[in-house]
Design a protein around this motif. Structure first.
Motif, PDB file in Angstrom:
ATOM      1  N   PRO A 228       0.839  -1.207   0.000  1.00  0.00           N
ATOM      2  CA  PRO A 228       0.000   0.000   0.000  1.00  0.00           C
ATOM      3  C   PRO A 228       0.873   1.256   0.000  1.00  0.00           C
ATOM      4  N   PHE A 229       1.254   1.698  -1.173  1.00  0.00           N
ATOM      5  CA  PHE A 229       2.270   2.741  -1.319  1.00  0.00           C
ATOM      6  C   PHE A 229       1.864   4.077  -0.712  1.00  0.00           C
ATOM      7  N   TRP A 230       0.574   4.301  -0.495  1.00  0.00           N
ATOM      8  CA  TRP A 230       0.101   5.569   0.058  1.00  0.00           C
ATOM      9  C   TRP A 230       0.329   5.667   1.575  1.00  0.00           C
ATOM     10  N   SER A 231       0.736   4.583   2.211  1.00  0.00           N
ATOM     11  CA  SER A 231       0.951   4.619   3.656  1.00  0.00           C
ATOM     12  C   SER A 231       2.375   4.245   4.034  1.00  0.00           C
ATOM     13  N   LEU A 232       3.292   4.263   3.061  1.00  0.00           N
ATOM     14  CA  LEU A 232       4.671   3.871   3.303  1.00  0.00           C
ATOM     15  C   LEU A 232       5.628   5.000   2.951  1.00  0.00           C
ATOM     16  N   VAL A 233       6.787   4.982   3.603  1.00  0.00           N
ATOM     17  CA  VAL A 233       7.871   5.895   3.260  1.00  0.00           C
ATOM     18  C   VAL A 233       8.875   5.106   2.427  1.00  0.00           C
ATOM     19  N   GLY A 234       9.208   5.601   1.262  1.00  0.00           N
ATOM     20  CA  GLY A 234      10.134   4.884   0.397  1.00  0.00           C
ATOM     21  C   GLY A 234       9.466   4.465  -0.903  1.00  0.00           C
ATOM     22  N   TYR A 235      10.284   3.912  -1.787  1.00  0.00           N
ATOM     23  CA  TYR A 235       9.824   3.600  -3.140  1.00  0.00           C
ATOM     24  C   TYR A 235       9.067   2.279  -3.185  1.00  0.00           C
ATOM     25  N   VAL A 236       7.947   2.277  -3.896  1.00  0.00           N
ATOM     26  CA  VAL A 236       7.189   1.066  -4.182  1.00  0.00           C
ATOM     27  C   VAL A 236       6.983   1.006  -5.689  1.00  0.00           C
ATOM     28  N   ASP A 237       7.275  -0.136  -6.290  1.00  0.00           N
ATOM     29  CA  ASP A 237       7.119  -0.314  -7.736  1.00  0.00           C
ATOM     30  C   ASP A 237       5.628  -0.425  -8.061  1.00  0.00           C
ATOM     31  N   CYS A 238       5.100   0.565  -8.755  1.00  0.00           N
ATOM     32  CA  CYS A 238       3.682   0.593  -9.113  1.00  0.00           C
ATOM     33  C   CYS A 238       3.453   0.292 -10.587  1.00  0.00           C
ATOM     34  N   SER A 239       4.451  -0.263 -11.255  1.00  0.00           N
ATOM     35  CA  SER A 239       4.347  -0.460 -12.703  1.00  0.00           C
ATOM     36  C   SER A 239       3.188  -1.372 -13.080  1.00  0.00           C
ATOM     37  N   ALA A 240       2.912  -2.402 -12.269  1.00  0.00           N
ATOM     38  CA  ALA A 240       1.807  -3.313 -12.591  1.00  0.00           C
ATOM     39  C   ALA A 240       0.463  -2.600 -12.497  1.00  0.00           C
ATOM     40  N   LEU A 241       0.308  -1.757 -11.490  1.00  0.00           N
ATOM     41  CA  LEU A 241      -0.932  -0.993 -11.331  1.00  0.00           C
ATOM     42  C   LEU A 241      -1.109  -0.012 -12.486  1.00  0.00           C
ATOM     43  N   ILE A 242      -0.036   0.644 -12.880  1.00  0.00           N
ATOM     44  CA  ILE A 242      -0.093   1.600 -13.980  1.00  0.00           C
ATOM     45  C   ILE A 242      -0.429   0.885 -15.289  1.00  0.00           C
ATOM     46  N   ALA A 243       0.208  -0.271 -15.519  1.00  0.00           N
ATOM     47  CA  ALA A 243      -0.041  -1.016 -16.752  1.00  0.00           C
ATOM     48  C   ALA A 243      -1.481  -1.518 -16.826  1.00  0.00           C
ATOM     49  N   GLU A 244      -2.002  -2.015 -15.720  1.00  0.00           N
ATOM     50  CA  GLU A 244      -3.391  -2.494 -15.709  1.00  0.00           C
ATOM     51  C   GLU A 244      -4.360  -1.331 -15.938  1.00  0.00           C
ATOM     52  N   THR A 245      -4.060  -0.194 -15.352  1.00  0.00           N
ATOM     53  CA  THR A 245      -4.908   0.981 -15.544  1.00  0.00           C
ATOM     54  C   THR A 245      -4.888   1.420 -17.006  1.00  0.00           C
ATOM     55  N   ARG A 246      -3.715   1.450 -17.612  1.00  0.00           N
ATOM     56  CA  ARG A 246      -3.607   1.861 -19.016  1.00  0.00           C
ATOM     57  C   ARG A 246      -4.385   0.910 -19.907  1.00  0.00           C
ATOM     58  N   ARG A 247      -4.245  -0.391 -19.648  1.00  0.00           N
ATOM     59  CA  ARG A 247      -4.965  -1.371 -20.465  1.00  0.00           C
ATOM     60  C   ARG A 247      -6.473  -1.171 -20.347  1.00  0.00           C
ATOM     61  N   TRP A 248      -6.938  -1.006 -19.114  1.00  0.00           N
ATOM     62  CA  TRP A 248      -8.385  -0.904 -18.880  1.00  0.00           C
ATOM     63  C   TRP A 248      -8.941   0.392 -19.456  1.00  0.00           C
ATOM     64  N   VAL A 249      -8.247   1.508 -19.245  1.00  0.00           N
ATOM     65  CA  VAL A 249      -8.731   2.794 -19.762  1.00  0.00           C
ATOM     66  C   VAL A 249      -8.816   2.758 -21.285  1.00  0.00           C
ATOM     67  N   GLY A 250      -7.829   2.142 -21.919  1.00  0.00           N
ATOM     68  CA  GLY A 250      -7.855   2.040 -23.370  1.00  0.00           C
ATOM     69  C   GLY A 250      -9.086   1.349 -23.892  1.00  0.00           C
ATOM     70  N   VAL A 251      -9.532   0.332 -23.183  1.00  0.00           N
ATOM     71  CA  VAL A 251     -10.752  -0.386 -23.564  1.00  0.00           C
ATOM     72  C   VAL A 251     -11.992   0.415 -23.206  1.00  0.00           C
ATOM     73  N   ALA A 252     -12.012   0.967 -21.981  1.00  0.00           N
ATOM     74  CA  ALA A 252     -13.192   1.666 -21.476  1.00  0.00           C
ATOM     75  C   ALA A 252     -13.543   2.892 -22.310  1.00  0.00           C
ATOM     76  N   LEU A 253     -12.548   3.662 -22.691  1.00  0.00           N
ATOM     77  CA  LEU A 253     -12.817   4.903 -23.409  1.00  0.00           C
ATOM     78  C   LEU A 253     -13.197   4.669 -24.871  1.00  0.00           C
ATOM     79  N   LYS A 254     -12.992   3.458 -25.345  1.00  0.00           N
ATOM     80  CA  LYS A 254     -13.433   3.128 -26.698  1.00  0.00           C
ATOM     81  C   LYS A 254     -14.891   2.685 -26.734  1.00  0.00           C
ATOM     82  N   GLY A 255     -15.507   2.638 -25.531  1.00  0.00           N
ATOM     83  CA  GLY A 255     -16.922   2.293 -25.448  1.00  0.00           C
ATOM     84  C   GLY A 255     -17.171   0.814 -25.453  1.00  0.00           C
TER      85      GLY A 255
END
Length: 255
Positions: A228-255
């Motif tokens: 839970p990167f919002w409650s920690l001090v230091g770096y957390v790799d969020c690449s998987a969350l970003i990639a999943e969001t990009r994939r989903w938004v690409g589908v969602a915004l195309k209707g």
């Protein structure tokens, strides 16, 4: 700050920040997400609510309702910059709850909620508990009680959360904040992203998914096994969350 791709954007996203210490802890991840989504073809706008960060005003003078208005205004600005492009909102924690409200009010095509706050009253009580634990660790005792702090807020007073003065107005605004009520009538797509140490969804997030679906919100659910990167001090790799969001938004915004 606006992140605009060199080519015509496939869609736009307005980022809605968390508040209190979560905003500080999550700042690096939110910047990385904005950059990553922009590289993926989305125009992104990061902004500060009134009373927060670089925006004007005093923090205790505003409430979640004001911040939803700010998000909608930010969405209007980005749509003027990128006219005719499918629009959406993304938020983390309390910002996720506000993002759904802003998406519903703006009739945006999608809303992305990263581990949103389903109940503002419970969220505030959790913050109060953290404040009391921190005080115990610092002074060896609690100088105030939870009941005393709540009485102060209910009476219109103000208490300090690590440099963030919480007023009676903000207290009441948080108490009135809940999901899925803010999403009632929203017809766009919604991604509920659950961040957990375990692959099995938590009971609160499962209940929230069911409540959103029951209220008529078209909701997709994703569990990301990460810290839970919002409650920690230091770096957390969020690449998987970003990639999943990009994939989903690409589908969602195309209707």
């Amino acid at each position: 700050m606006a992140y605009i791709p060199a080519q015509e954007p496939e869609g736009t996203l307005v980022f809605c920040n968390p508040i209190f210490e979560e905003r500080k802890s999550a700042n690096r991840a939110m910047v990385e997400a904005a950059r990553g989504l922009c590289q993926g073809g989305l125009a992104v706008l990061r902004f500060d609510y009134r009373g927060c960060g670089d925006s004007g005003g005093e923090f205790p003078h505003f409430s979640p309702a004001d911040w939803v208005e700010d998000a909608c205004a930010a969405g209007d600005w980005l749509r003027q910059r990128c006219p005719g492009i499918p629009a959406g909102f993304l938020g983390l924690r309390l910002g996720g709850t506000l993002a759904l409200q802003a998406a519903a009010r703006s009739r945006a095509g999608c809303a992305v909620m990263w581990e949103p706050v389903p109940d503002g009253r419970m969220y505030l009580e959790d913050e109060l508990r953290r404040k009391l634990v921190k005080e115990m660790m610092t002074f060896g005792r609690q100088r105030v009680t939870r009941a005393g702090l709540l009485d102060e807020l209910k009476a219109g007073g103000s208490i300090d959360f690590d440099g963030h003065p919480v007023s009676g107005k903000l207290y009441q605004g948080l108490c009135d904040l809940a999901l899925p009520a803010p999403g009632a009538g929203y017809s766009g797509r919604c991604l509920l992203a659950h961040v957990s140490h375990q692959s099995r969804p938590s009971k609160p997030m499962e209940e929230l998914r069911a409540a959103l679906a029951g209220s008529g919100v078209p909701v997709d659910f994703a569990t990301l096994v990460m810290q839970p990167f919002w409650s920690l001090v230091g770096y957390v790799d969020c690449s998987a969350l970003i990639a999943e969001t990009r994939r989903w938004v690409g589908v969602a915004l195309k209707g």
